[in-house]
Design an enzyme around this catalytic site. Structure first.
Site, PDB file in Angstrom:
ATOM      1  N   ALA A 168       0.901  -1.291   0.068  1.00 34.36           N
ATOM      2  CA  ALA A 168       0.136   0.050  -0.084  1.00 34.36           C
ATOM      3  C   ALA A 168       0.815   1.311   0.189  1.00 34.36           C
ATOM      4  O   ALA A 168       0.434   2.302  -0.570  1.00 34.36           O
ATOM      5  CB  ALA A 168      -1.073   0.060   1.126  1.00 34.36           C
ATOM      6  N   ASP A 169       1.875   1.119   0.875  1.00 35.21           N
ATOM      7  CA  ASP A 169       2.948   2.440   0.713  1.00 35.21           C
ATOM      8  C   ASP A 169       3.526   2.515  -0.492  1.00 35.21           C
ATOM      9  O   ASP A 169       3.728   3.703  -1.017  1.00 35.21           O
ATOM     10  CB  ASP A 169       3.937   2.043   1.914  1.00 35.21           C
ATOM     11  CG  ASP A 169       3.376   2.292   3.293  1.00 35.21           C
ATOM     12  OD1 ASP A 169       2.425   3.423   3.478  1.00 35.21           O
ATOM     13  OD2 ASP A 169       4.064   1.964   4.237  1.00 35.21           O
ATOM     14  N   VAL A 170       3.858   1.439  -1.283  1.00 37.08           N
ATOM     15  CA  VAL A 170       4.711   1.770  -2.406  1.00 37.08           C
ATOM     16  C   VAL A 170       3.602   2.040  -3.562  1.00 37.08           C
ATOM     17  O   VAL A 170       3.913   3.018  -4.350  1.00 37.08           O
ATOM     18  CB  VAL A 170       5.198   0.354  -2.873  1.00 37.08           C
ATOM     19  CG1 VAL A 170       5.759   0.111  -4.259  1.00 37.08           C
ATOM     20  CG2 VAL A 170       6.256  -0.053  -2.051  1.00 37.08           C
TER      21      VAL A 170
END
Length: 395
Positions: A168-170
């Site tokens: 999700a961060d990427v």
């Protein structure tokens, strides 16, 4: 050759992964990135390990090359005034404080655009600037759970699973980068800056692609399928005589060739398997037939045969096996960088291959506060003034 974003200055007030990953990409593309870190602790990922190399965490190193680091206490008026000076000559601000934090510090978009009407402010939060969850903290793991991603990840009879990286961060870093590039193009056309509101939750939901569409269009409740595909068959992990590999048969012509390669051409003639839709519906009988045939040869043997027949396939590599792959090395997906502490720093390369304005690996991931004095000097601060700022814990 100059980078595509040469001349663009990024004020990076983000930390951990989504924001720093985004700003590293912009730095790779030639932008100047000033990483503004907490005056006492810095980016949290500096302490996330092991492993560490000469005190630098591998986690921090993965997302912070091509940046300068300065420390700044944004809870003080003097610190905020320095930040405003950075913004005055900057093009983009990236921040991932909780919703409303920048406004409380007097550094929200409405204030910053008065200082610099052309500034672009990208605000990354867990759930966005509005809605009932806007004030909740956002962590990748929580977003993977709440977005539905974990409900479709894992074996059919097993527990929900997270993805092996902070996906999700990427994805949020990538979407933020796209938003910034779009806003820069809009500014080029109109002269106007703008605010970009990006949330981890939104980005992860958008990335559910066909699984979300299957539900929205067909009312299908997605299930965990392990290593199988909900819409294509055969398209999964198969055991072979010496391990496992992935085979991805994407259309009817490929299936005909696949059936011939595995020595079962009659499968392609069977009415139950003549179309992808039928193969998906009859997967329970198709897959065992394929498995039996595939167990008769090794990974190397099958790869040669399947490659020759243009059937998408690949071994399940470990990370060391992946980095030893000749294709990975040919594409320069490992880069070496000089570092003041680490003798042989190797980092993952950039997947962006531009023919006219290639990415460059200009500077190592900076040491904590490495460029504070230099940056302040560039903004007109004298040595005595910098010493006083440090004494007062402004920097």
């Amino acid at each position: 050759m100059s980078g595509a974003l040469e001349g663009i200055r990024i004020i990076d007030a983000s930390r951990v992964l989504a924001g720093p990953f985004c700003t590293m990409i912009l730095g790779d593309l030639g932008a100047e990135v000033i990483k503004v870190e907490h005056h006492l602790a810095g980016d949290e990922t500096r302490g996330w390990g092991p492993p560490f190399a000469k005190g630098e965490s591998a986690y921090y190193l993965c997302a912070n090359r091509n940046k300068q680091s300065m420390t700044l206490n944004l809870k003080t008026e003097e610190g905020r005034n320095i930040f405003k000076q950075l913004v005055e000559s900057g093009d983009v601000v990236v921040q991932n404080f909780k919703t409303g934090t920048m406004d409380k510090m007097g550094l929200g978009y409405e204030v910053l655009k008065e200082i610099n009407p052309k500034v672009i402010v990208a605000s990354i939060t867990g759930f966005g600037s509005d809605g009932p969850y806007k004030n909740l903290p956002g962590y990748d793991y929580i977003i993977q759970a709440m977005s539905g991603l974990m409900s479709i990840t894992g074996e059919a009879e097993g527990s929900p699973m997270k993805v092996g990286i902070a996906i999700a961060d990427v994805l949020t870093g990538l979407y933020t980068c796209i938003g910034i590039l779009s806003a820069l193009q809009h500014r080029h056309q109109t002269g106007e800056g703008q605010e970009i509101d990006i949330s981890l939750m939104d980005c992860q939901i958008a990335s559910l692609i066909n699984v979300a569409s299957n539900y929205l269009v067909g009312g299908m409740q997605p299930k965990r399928l392990g290593n199988q595909h909900p819409n294509i068959a055969p398209y999964q992990v198969f055991p072979v005589s010496d391990g496992e590999m992935v085979i991805a048969v994407g259309n009817d012509e490929q299936f005909k060739r696949f059936a011939a390669v595995i020595g079962q051409p009659e499968l392609a003639m069977d009415e139950k398997y003549k179309s992808n839709q039928l193969r998906v519906e009859n997967k329970d009988t198709l897959v065992p037939s394929c498995e039996w045939a595939l167990k008769q040869r090794t990974k190397i043997e099958w790869k040669a045969l399947l490659d020759e027949a243009s059937i998408p396939n690949g071994p399940i590599n470990s990370i060391p096996e992946m980095f030893a792959d000749p294709q990975v090395n040919a594409r320069e997906m490992v880069v070496k960088m000089e570092h003041p502490l680490i003798d042989d720093l190797q980092l993952t390369g950039s997947p962006i291959k531009l023919s006219k304005s290639p990415v460059t690996m200009r500077t190592h991931p900076p040491l904590y506060g490495e460029h504070t004095d230099k940056i302040l000097e560039n903004y007109g601060f004298t040595t005595d003034e910098i010493v006083k700022l440090r004494t007062k814990q402004i920097i």
